[in-house]
Design an enzyme around this catalytic site. Structure first.
Site, mmCIF file in Angstrom:
data_model
loop_
_atom_site.group_PDB
_atom_site.id
_atom_site.type_symbol
_atom_site.label_atom_id
_atom_site.label_comp_id
_atom_site.label_asym_id
_atom_site.label_seq_id
_atom_site.Cartn_x
_atom_site.Cartn_y
_atom_site.Cartn_z
ATOM 1 N N CYS A 2 0.843 -1.204 0.000
ATOM 2 C CA CYS A 2 0.000 0.000 0.000
ATOM 3 C C CYS A 2 0.878 1.254 0.000
ATOM 4 C CB CYS A 2 -0.887 0.024 1.241
ATOM 5 S SG CYS A 2 -1.817 -1.495 1.505
HETATM 6 N N1 GLN Z 1 -1.671 -6.595 4.318
HETATM 7 C C1 GLN Z 1 -2.473 -5.437 4.154
HETATM 8 C C2 GLN Z 1 -3.715 -5.686 3.333
HETATM 9 O O1 GLN Z 1 -3.948 -6.732 2.852
HETATM 10 C C3 GLN Z 1 -1.663 -4.288 3.577
HETATM 11 C C4 GLN Z 1 -1.202 -4.627 2.192
HETATM 12 C C5 GLN Z 1 -0.208 -3.670 1.649
HETATM 13 O O2 GLN Z 1 0.565 -3.007 2.337
HETATM 14 N N2 GLN Z 1 -0.193 -3.652 0.375
HETATM 15 O O3 GLN Z 1 -4.470 -4.793 3.181
#
Ligand code: GLN
Length: 230
Positions: A2
């Protein structure tokens, strides 16, 4: 992974923080520049902020991509705050896809966003997590351990899951806490305040990259950073 950002300083509109920067979160939702895993951040998004006269934060979250949230685009120019945390999501495989899995998470006082992944089986089961998403379970664990213990909590989770990526942003409206563990953060300080972000939202040369495995604390007095023990 993210992308996320936090702002602490003079009140700014959510449009100026989330939508308008040339390489800000809106752009990062479809064309991040420094993202090592995943091409898009289209699995939802969220923003939390503190409003005058309310001790607890408010949130706007969605399972849709930020670029498709026309109602937010309409209200963002008139929503302003001095303490904001926003994130665009690229869901980890196997995680739920609904709004409750989108950061920021909250315990009613703090806002928390996690960029990364963690094995949920190393974390204590928590009935108060907002979602079964790993980031929500991690948030509930951090809140339960106490935000004052953020550094030892992160080090312990990393010890239990050495493959974990634990990039965190938190704010309670008076300060920002940020952790780099496996993914980078950068910050920009100017006369109006400080923004901490997964990647610089423009090409201003004043952006500072935070080294890995560090805790950053932003208060009205400035920015301090501390190395975390591995
Ligand atoms: N693991 C978290 C999710 O599934 C954050 C994923 C991320 O950082 N891309 O939302």
């Amino acid at each position: 992974m993210c992308r996320h950002l936090a702002w602490l300083g003079e009140p700014r509109t959510l449009a100026s923080l989330v939508l308008e920067p040339s390489h800000g979160l809106l752009r990062q939702s479809y064309a991040p520049r420094r993202q090592s895993r995943g091409l898009l951040n289209a699995d939802g998004w969220g923003v939390g902020f503190f409003a005058d006269g309310r001790p607890e934060p408010v949130r706007w979250r969605s399972a849709r991509p930020l670029w498709g949230d026309a109602s937010f685009v309409s209200v963002a120019p008139v929503l302003a705050s001095g303490a904001v945390l926003a994130a665009v999501r690229s869901a980890t495989e196997g995680m739920p896809m609904d709004e409750s899995a989108a950061a920021p998470f909250t315990d009613g006082q703090w806002l928390l966003s996690h960029n990364g992944r963690v094995d949920r089986s190393v974390l204590p089961a928590r009935g108060d997590a907002e979602s079964v998403c790993d980031s929500a379970v991690l948030a509930a664990h951090v809140f339960a351990a106490g935000v004052g213990a953020l550094a030892p909590t992160v080090c312990e989770v990393a010890r239990l899951d050495p493959a974990a990526s634990l990039n965190l942003l938190l704010t309670d409206g008076s300060r920002i806490l940020a952790v780099t563990w496996g993914d980078p953060l950068s910050y920009l300080e100017d006369a109006d305040g400080v923004v901490v972000a997964s990647e610089p939202w423009d090409d201003d040369p004043r952006w500072v990259d935070v080294p890995d495995r560090h805790l950053l604390e932003v208060t009205p007095d400035g920015v301090t950073r501390t190395a975390l023990e591995g």
